[in-house]
Motif scaffolding. Structure first.
Motif, mmCIF file in Angstrom:
data_model
loop_
_atom_site.group_PDB
_atom_site.id
_atom_site.type_symbol
_atom_site.label_atom_id
_atom_site.label_comp_id
_atom_site.label_asym_id
_atom_site.label_seq_id
_atom_site.Cartn_x
_atom_site.Cartn_y
_atom_site.Cartn_z
ATOM 1 N N ALA A 62 -0.492 9.691 -13.011
ATOM 2 C CA ALA A 62 -1.178 8.840 -11.452
ATOM 3 C C ALA A 62 -1.445 8.041 -12.113
ATOM 4 N N ILE A 63 -1.934 7.018 -12.883
ATOM 5 C CA ILE A 63 -2.225 5.535 -12.048
ATOM 6 C C ILE A 63 -0.681 4.661 -12.210
ATOM 7 N N LYS A 64 0.261 5.303 -13.271
ATOM 8 C CA LYS A 64 1.137 5.003 -12.779
ATOM 9 C C LYS A 64 2.194 4.809 -11.172
ATOM 10 N N ALA A 65 2.487 5.646 -10.743
ATOM 11 C CA ALA A 65 2.336 6.020 -8.888
ATOM 12 C C ALA A 65 1.728 5.821 -8.511
ATOM 13 N N ARG A 66 0.478 5.801 -8.700
ATOM 14 C CA ARG A 66 -0.985 5.147 -8.044
ATOM 15 C C ARG A 66 -0.347 3.253 -7.327
ATOM 16 N N VAL A 67 -0.809 2.875 -9.160
ATOM 17 C CA VAL A 67 0.663 1.105 -9.075
ATOM 18 C C VAL A 67 1.275 0.949 -8.055
ATOM 19 N N GLN A 68 2.460 1.423 -8.583
ATOM 20 C CA GLN A 68 4.310 1.764 -7.877
ATOM 21 C C GLN A 68 3.871 1.429 -5.553
ATOM 22 N N CYS A 69 3.063 2.412 -5.927
ATOM 23 C CA CYS A 69 2.939 2.673 -4.854
ATOM 24 C C CYS A 69 2.159 1.342 -3.704
ATOM 25 N N ALA A 70 1.075 0.737 -4.226
ATOM 26 C CA ALA A 70 0.025 -0.352 -4.097
ATOM 27 C C ALA A 70 1.153 -1.316 -4.080
ATOM 28 N N VAL A 71 1.870 -1.704 -5.603
ATOM 29 C CA VAL A 71 2.389 -2.911 -5.575
ATOM 30 C C VAL A 71 3.808 -2.629 -4.050
ATOM 31 N N LEU A 72 4.517 -1.877 -3.822
ATOM 32 C CA LEU A 72 5.364 -1.999 -3.084
ATOM 33 C C LEU A 72 4.842 -1.785 -1.521
ATOM 34 N N ARG A 73 3.891 -1.367 -1.644
ATOM 35 C CA ARG A 73 3.210 -1.457 0.263
ATOM 36 C C ARG A 73 2.751 -3.691 -0.254
ATOM 37 N N GLY A 74 2.107 -4.284 -0.862
ATOM 38 C CA GLY A 74 1.875 -5.201 -1.173
ATOM 39 C C GLY A 74 2.461 -5.838 -1.115
ATOM 40 N N ASP A 102 -8.457 10.644 -9.759
ATOM 41 C CA ASP A 102 -7.936 9.837 -8.981
ATOM 42 C C ASP A 102 -8.566 7.791 -9.983
ATOM 43 N N LEU A 103 -7.433 7.288 -8.928
ATOM 44 C CA LEU A 103 -8.404 5.975 -8.888
ATOM 45 C C LEU A 103 -7.647 5.079 -7.911
ATOM 46 N N MET A 104 -8.148 4.543 -7.224
ATOM 47 C CA MET A 104 -7.983 3.300 -6.384
ATOM 48 C C MET A 104 -7.171 2.120 -6.743
ATOM 49 N N VAL A 105 -6.077 1.743 -6.223
ATOM 50 C CA VAL A 105 -5.426 0.725 -6.925
ATOM 51 C C VAL A 105 -5.339 -0.380 -5.672
ATOM 52 N N LYS A 106 -6.129 -1.832 -5.864
ATOM 53 C CA LYS A 106 -6.289 -2.513 -4.864
ATOM 54 C C LYS A 106 -4.528 -3.520 -5.177
ATOM 55 N N VAL A 107 -4.011 -4.378 -4.143
ATOM 56 C CA VAL A 107 -3.272 -5.786 -4.884
ATOM 57 C C VAL A 107 -3.648 -6.805 -3.970
ATOM 58 N N SER A 108 -3.277 -8.063 -4.324
ATOM 59 C CA SER A 108 -3.763 -8.963 -3.867
ATOM 60 C C SER A 108 -2.529 -10.362 -3.901
ATOM 61 N N PRO A 109 -2.516 -11.134 -3.025
ATOM 62 C CA PRO A 109 -1.881 -12.292 -3.817
ATOM 63 C C PRO A 109 -2.593 -13.121 -4.681
ATOM 64 N N ASN A 110 -1.556 -13.555 -5.537
ATOM 65 C CA ASN A 110 -2.850 -14.548 -6.803
ATOM 66 C C ASN A 110 -1.248 -15.307 -7.332
ATOM 67 N N SER A 111 -1.811 -16.496 -7.844
ATOM 68 C CA SER A 111 -0.813 -17.542 -8.619
ATOM 69 C C SER A 111 -0.424 -16.539 -10.380
ATOM 70 N N GLY A 112 0.725 -15.903 -10.813
ATOM 71 C CA GLY A 112 0.606 -15.007 -12.210
ATOM 72 C C GLY A 112 0.344 -13.990 -12.035
ATOM 73 N N ILE A 113 0.148 -13.129 -12.897
ATOM 74 C CA ILE A 113 -0.974 -11.561 -13.051
ATOM 75 C C ILE A 113 -1.840 -11.746 -13.243
ATOM 76 N N ILE A 123 -4.432 -7.494 -9.317
ATOM 77 C CA ILE A 123 -4.249 -5.541 -9.838
ATOM 78 C C ILE A 123 -5.789 -5.621 -10.397
ATOM 79 N N VAL A 124 -6.642 -4.801 -9.265
ATOM 80 C CA VAL A 124 -7.573 -4.650 -8.820
ATOM 81 C C VAL A 124 -7.549 -2.634 -9.553
ATOM 82 N N ILE A 125 -8.399 -1.410 -10.313
ATOM 83 C CA ILE A 125 -8.146 -0.885 -11.253
ATOM 84 C C ILE A 125 -9.443 -0.047 -10.849
ATOM 85 N N ASP A 126 -9.490 0.594 -10.328
ATOM 86 C CA ASP A 126 -10.903 1.268 -9.805
ATOM 87 C C ASP A 126 -10.640 3.053 -10.361
#
Length: 96
Positions: free
Chosen positions: A72-84, A16-27, A61-64
Protein backbone atom coordinates in the motif's frame (compact mmCIF):
# COMPACT_ATOMS: atom_id res chain seq x y z
CA UNK A 1 11.50 13.23 -12.33
CA UNK A 2 10.61 16.35 -10.36
CA UNK A 3 7.46 17.12 -8.44
CA UNK A 4 5.80 20.05 -10.24
CA UNK A 5 2.75 20.61 -8.02
CA UNK A 6 1.21 19.46 -4.75
CA UNK A 7 -0.61 16.14 -4.91
CA UNK A 8 -2.22 13.62 -2.56
CA UNK A 9 -2.91 9.91 -2.58
CA UNK A 10 -4.50 7.68 0.03
CA UNK A 11 -6.68 8.09 3.10
CA UNK A 12 -6.27 8.40 6.84
CA UNK A 13 -8.26 5.24 7.49
CA UNK A 14 -6.84 2.41 9.57
CA UNK A 15 -4.32 0.24 7.65
CA UNK A 16 -3.83 2.95 5.00
CA UNK A 17 -1.73 6.09 4.62
CA UNK A 18 -1.89 9.57 3.12
CA UNK A 19 1.00 10.59 0.90
CA UNK A 20 1.50 14.29 0.18
CA UNK A 21 4.06 15.45 -2.36
CA UNK A 22 5.13 18.98 -3.21
CA UNK A 23 7.96 20.71 -5.06
CA UNK A 24 11.29 20.92 -3.23
CA UNK A 25 14.96 21.20 -4.11
CA UNK A 26 16.35 17.75 -3.43
CA UNK A 27 14.44 14.89 -1.86
CA UNK A 28 13.06 15.25 1.65
CA UNK A 29 10.98 12.52 3.29
CA UNK A 30 8.92 13.06 6.45
CA UNK A 31 7.29 10.03 8.06
CA UNK A 32 4.52 10.40 10.64
CA UNK A 33 3.31 7.02 11.84
CA UNK A 34 1.50 5.44 14.74
CA UNK A 35 3.98 2.56 14.48
CA UNK A 36 7.09 4.65 13.81
CA UNK A 37 9.17 3.04 16.56
CA UNK A 38 8.60 -0.46 15.21
CA UNK A 39 8.35 0.15 11.46
CA UNK A 40 9.63 3.67 10.73
CA UNK A 41 12.83 2.42 9.11
CA UNK A 42 10.90 -0.04 6.92
CA UNK A 43 8.41 2.65 5.83
CA UNK A 44 11.26 5.00 4.90
CA UNK A 45 13.02 2.19 3.02
CA UNK A 46 9.92 1.42 0.93
CA UNK A 47 9.42 5.12 0.15
CA UNK A 48 13.08 5.58 -0.83
CA UNK A 49 13.14 2.51 -3.08
CA UNK A 50 9.89 3.56 -4.76
CA UNK A 51 11.26 7.05 -5.41
CA UNK A 52 14.44 5.52 -6.84
CA UNK A 53 12.43 3.26 -9.20
CA UNK A 54 10.58 6.33 -10.47
CA UNK A 55 13.82 8.35 -10.79
CA UNK A 56 12.50 11.13 -8.56
CA UNK A 57 15.23 13.73 -8.04
CA UNK A 58 13.33 16.54 -6.31
CA UNK A 59 10.32 16.67 -4.03
CA UNK A 60 9.02 16.83 -0.48
CA UNK A 61 7.23 13.62 0.47
CA UNK A 62 5.15 13.56 3.65
CA UNK A 63 3.82 10.19 4.82
CA UNK A 64 0.96 10.03 7.36
CA UNK A 65 0.81 6.30 8.06
CA UNK A 66 -1.97 4.45 9.87
CA UNK A 67 -0.41 0.98 9.76
CA UNK A 68 -0.28 0.37 6.00
CA UNK A 69 1.44 -2.64 4.46
CA UNK A 70 4.47 -2.19 2.20
CA UNK A 71 2.42 -2.79 -0.96
CA UNK A 72 0.00 0.00 0.00
CA UNK A 73 2.88 2.37 0.80
CA UNK A 74 4.45 1.71 -2.60
CA UNK A 75 1.17 2.15 -4.49
CA UNK A 76 0.27 5.39 -2.69
CA UNK A 77 3.75 6.88 -3.22
CA UNK A 78 3.65 5.97 -6.92
CA UNK A 79 0.22 7.55 -7.34
CA UNK A 80 1.08 10.78 -5.51
CA UNK A 81 4.38 11.20 -7.35
CA UNK A 82 2.83 10.62 -10.77
CA UNK A 83 0.07 13.12 -9.99
CA UNK A 84 2.54 15.67 -8.64
CA UNK A 85 4.95 15.28 -11.55
CA UNK A 86 2.06 15.71 -13.99
CA UNK A 87 3.02 12.53 -15.86
CA UNK A 88 0.80 12.05 -18.90
CA UNK A 89 2.30 8.85 -20.31
CA UNK A 90 3.23 6.06 -17.94
CA UNK A 91 6.18 3.72 -18.25
CA UNK A 92 4.33 0.78 -16.72
CA UNK A 93 7.56 -1.21 -16.30
CA UNK A 94 8.63 1.23 -13.54
CA UNK A 95 5.47 0.53 -11.53
CA UNK A 96 6.26 -3.11 -10.73
Amino acid sequence: MKIQKEALAGTLESSDLMVKVSPNSGIEIIVNSEVNKQFGAQIRSVVESTLAQLNVTDGLIVIDDKGALDCAIKARVQCAVLRGAEVEELDWSKLL
